[in-house]
Motif scaffolding. Structure first.
Motif, PDB file in Angstrom:
ATOM      1  N   ASP A 167       0.832  -1.206   0.000  1.00  0.00           N
ATOM      2  CA  ASP A 167       0.000   0.000   0.000  1.00  0.00           C
ATOM      3  C   ASP A 167       0.865   1.254   0.000  1.00  0.00           C
ATOM      4  OD1 ASP A 167      -2.351  -1.466  -0.022  1.00  0.00           O
ATOM      5  OD2 ASP A 167      -2.640  -1.342   2.144  1.00  0.00           O
ATOM      6  N   SER A 168       1.943   1.229   0.742  1.00  0.00           N
ATOM      7  CA  SER A 168       2.858   2.368   0.793  1.00  0.00           C
ATOM      8  C   SER A 168       3.475   2.626  -0.579  1.00  0.00           C
ATOM      9  CB  SER A 168       3.949   2.114   1.833  1.00  0.00           C
ATOM     10  OG  SER A 168       4.919   3.123   1.798  1.00  0.00           O
ATOM     11  N   TRP A 169       3.868   1.569  -1.287  1.00  0.00           N
ATOM     12  CA  TRP A 169       4.467   1.733  -2.614  1.00  0.00           C
ATOM     13  C   TRP A 169       3.497   2.407  -3.571  1.00  0.00           C
ATOM     14  CZ3 TRP A 169       6.283  -4.031  -3.255  1.00  0.00           C
ATOM     15  CH2 TRP A 169       7.309  -4.285  -2.345  1.00  0.00           C
ATOM     16  N   VAL A 170       2.240   2.015  -3.501  1.00  0.00           N
ATOM     17  CA  VAL A 170       1.243   2.574  -4.415  1.00  0.00           C
ATOM     18  C   VAL A 170       1.152   4.086  -4.240  1.00  0.00           C
ATOM     19  CG1 VAL A 170      -1.225   2.636  -4.961  1.00  0.00           C
ATOM     20  CG2 VAL A 170      -0.083   0.436  -4.594  1.00  0.00           C
ATOM     21  N   ASN A 171       1.260   4.553  -3.014  1.00  0.00           N
ATOM     22  CA  ASN A 171       1.040   5.965  -2.710  1.00  0.00           C
ATOM     23  C   ASN A 171       2.306   6.804  -2.627  1.00  0.00           C
ATOM     24  OD1 ASN A 171      -1.856   5.768  -2.417  1.00  0.00           O
ATOM     25  ND2 ASN A 171      -1.426   4.561  -0.596  1.00  0.00           N
ATOM     26  N   ASP A 172       3.478   6.194  -2.730  1.00  0.00           N
ATOM     27  CA  ASP A 172       4.733   6.921  -2.496  1.00  0.00           C
ATOM     28  C   ASP A 172       5.260   7.566  -3.782  1.00  0.00           C
ATOM     29  OD1 ASP A 172       7.262   7.838  -1.699  1.00  0.00           O
ATOM     30  OD2 ASP A 172       7.542   6.141  -0.347  1.00  0.00           O
TER      31      ASP A 172
END
Length: 174
Positions: A96-101
């Protein structure tokens, strides 16, 4: 030849990513030394991890520090998510962090297991409720540059991701 990345992580115990390993990049001029050594970016090979929320926060800090230092950030992982995360919860939080970073420049799913495959492997990494699909991470801000075992695999890879609405921007031979 090409853009040079320093690689951290990997698919063995020595490559296990942790909050401590991520945070080590932000101290003592480490990133300045990386640049001085001729690297244009850091490739984070995130396949095995230890930690939970602290891991995700440290990862985000490390990516931001790299960008502030003028380095490219590449994230590569085993297919669609880390195969050996500390827990299913941390695996999902990392993805999830990768998607938003916005600090991640390149995302490179590894479409192989041993590195000797003649054909690309389009498997998804096992997750609860089959949540680690490529479609789940399709909206990532980073460019998709899959890791392959040979350049001849790229037409099939491009077609596979095109069907999922994911535009690839080349490939990496890992």
């Amino acid at each position: 030849k090409g853009v040079q990345f320093l690689t951290l992580g990997g698919a063995n115990m020595a490559g296990t990513m942790s909050a401590m390993r991520f945070d080590a990049l932000s101290v003592g001029g480490v990133l300045e030394r990386v640049k001085a050594a001729g690297f244009q970016g850091i490739a984070f090979d995130i396949e095995m991890t230890i930690g939970e929320d602290d891991l995700v926060l440290a990862q985000e800090r490390a990516f931001a520090s790299c960008k502030e230092a003028g380095l490219l950030v590449l994230v590569t992982t085993s297919h669609s998510a880390p195969y050996a995360a500390g827990s299913d919860t941390s695996k999902m939080a990392l993805v999830d962090s990768w998607v938003n970073d916005a600090n991640i420049d390149i995302f490179s799913p590894q479409l192989y297991t041993s590195g000797n495959e003649d054909l690309p492997e389009f498997d998804i990494t096992p997750c609860p409720k089959d949540a680690c699909t490529y479609e789940r991470i399709a909206n990532m801000k980073a460019k998709w540059v899959p890791s392959l075992t040979s350049q001849g695999q790229y037409p099939a890879v491009k077609a596979f991701f095109d069907e999922k609405g994911i535009q690839t921007a080349g490939y990496i031979i890992w």
